[in-house]
Design an enzyme around this catalytic site. Structure first.
Site, PDB file in Angstrom:
ATOM      1  N   ARG A 177       0.828  -1.229   0.000  1.00 43.35           N
ATOM      2  CA  ARG A 177       0.000   0.000   0.000  1.00 43.35           C
ATOM      3  C   ARG A 177       0.855   1.269   0.000  1.00 43.35           C
ATOM      4  O   ARG A 177       0.512   2.290   0.595  1.00 43.35           O
ATOM      5  CB  ARG A 177      -0.935   0.039   1.217  1.00 43.35           C
ATOM      6  N   CYS A 226     -10.628  -0.524   3.605  1.00 40.88           N
ATOM      7  CA  CYS A 226      -9.985  -0.605   4.921  1.00 40.88           C
ATOM      8  C   CYS A 226      -9.487   0.772   5.346  1.00 40.88           C
ATOM      9  O   CYS A 226      -8.890   1.498   4.565  1.00 40.88           O
ATOM     10  CB  CYS A 226      -8.824  -1.592   4.879  1.00 40.88           C
ATOM     11  N   GLU A 296      -4.858   3.875   6.175  1.00 42.28           N
ATOM     12  CA  GLU A 296      -4.781   3.423   4.785  1.00 42.28           C
ATOM     13  C   GLU A 296      -5.573   4.411   3.940  1.00 42.28           C
ATOM     14  O   GLU A 296      -5.213   4.730   2.822  1.00 42.28           O
ATOM     15  CB  GLU A 296      -5.390   2.015   4.684  1.00 42.28           C
TER      16      GLU A 296
END
Ligand code: EPU
Length: 302
Positions: A177, A226, A296
């Site tokens: 990520r 998320c 995130e």
């Protein structure tokens, strides 16, 4: 922020830019949260450097919006304008095993379109909302794969150099990520090199991922996916769940009952509600596990 300078407004059509005045970003984000500003939809890559020079010269701050699916935008009148690429037609062109994809292309449709052309590898990304550009910027991944693995070349607007550049895949680092792109780089297009696979086989993989996702994630609700990254070797969702926080809320912002790392807008949640819930859950996880969860979700708070 409103573009009131008539010289700027008059220059936009020539730059291939459509001005959408007073756009509610709540309508542009999957969380359904966000205040209002002017939206500049740009149809041409080549004129982006000129557009940004014009904005910079006039002290107008800006942000780049992709599909708005991993984004929490602040409330009220926002202090910057938003730039968004208009999707060209076609947005995916094939050359052997290489797919030339515009950054504004929808990620899920791109995965399916590649599959129909017997190109696989990205099955795990089916069901991830957003654009290919957004997925690229944050190296979106799921079910053991990540988009970065297939990147051969990226065309981007480099804010630091104020020009459009092409980067080869090996000049970019793709981590969990996270990528080596600068926060103000704007993704424009990508060449993905994908493995050949029969459509039927890819479809089977897509079905399995779809099923897993449907049973574990609140797909029908307004969310940004998320909220926190998983800390090394652990699952943020499992920790939040173990603390008994499913259903925990701040205003209309609520921890999903299905997956505890998804926070949903269960009605008319504001950015303040969502930020309050994020801070609260982060603090509880810190107290319970001594772990500092990292966002995130990207936050554009004024
Ligand atoms: N779990 C719970 N309770 C929950 C949620 C999860 O106990 O409320 C447990 C699950 O039972 C499982 C473990 O935690 O044993 C991991 O859960 P899951 O498989 O759902 O994966 P995750 O680590 O929570 C990650 C990605 C997702 C991606 C899935 C599938 C992150 C932060 N999340 O979730 O990505 O879809 O794996 O590969 O990396 C996103 O990026 O927005 C996202 C949703």
């Amino acid at each position: 922020m409103r573009l009131e300078n008539s010289k700027i407004v008059a220059a936009l059509p020539e730059l291939g830019v459509e001005l959408r005045k007073g756009t509610a970003l709540a309508d542009q984000t999957s969380l359904g949260i966000g205040g209002t500003t002017d939206l500049l939809r740009t149809k041409k890559h080549e004129t982006i450097p000129d557009l940004l020079s014009l904005l910079d010269a006039n002290g107008i701050s800006h942000k780049f919006l992709g599909g708005g699916s991993n984004l929490l935008v602040g409330d009220g009148e926002l202090p910057w304008v938003v730039l968004q690429l208009a999707r060209p037609e076609p947005d995916v062109v094939f050359e052997g095993n290489v797919a030339h994809v515009d950054a504004a292309a929808d990620l899920g449709r791109t995965v399916t379109f590649c599959a129909k052309n017997d190109l696989g590898g990205m099955e795990g990304l089916i069901g991830v909302p957003g654009t290919v550009g957004g997925a690229l910027r944050m190296n979106a991944g799921a079910y053991g794969m990540q988009i970065g693995s297939y990147v051969r070349e990226v065309k981007l607007y480099r804010a630091a150099d104020r020009k459009i550049e092409i980067l080869k895949g090996d000049q970019i680092s793709f981590e969990y990520r996270h990528t080596s792109f600068a926060p103000d780089d704007m993704m424009l297009a990508v060449k993905l090199e994908l493995p050949s696979k029969p459509f039927k086989e890819i479809l089977q993989g897509i079905r399995i991922c779809n099923e897993k996702r449907r049973s574990s994630q609140p797909l029908g609700q307004k969310s940004a996916g998320c909220i926190f990254k998983n800390p090394p070797g652990a699952s943020a969702g499992r920790m939040i769940d173990e603390l008994g926080l499913k259903g925990h809320s701040a205003g209309d912002a609520r921890v999903s009952d299905l997956h505890a790392n998804f926070f949903v807008n269960a009605g008319k949640a504001s950015a303040t509600d969502m930020l309050t819930l994020i801070a609260d859950v982060r603090e509880r996880v810190h107290k319970g596990y001594g772990v500092d969860l990292e966002n995130e979700v990207v936050v554009w708070n004024a």
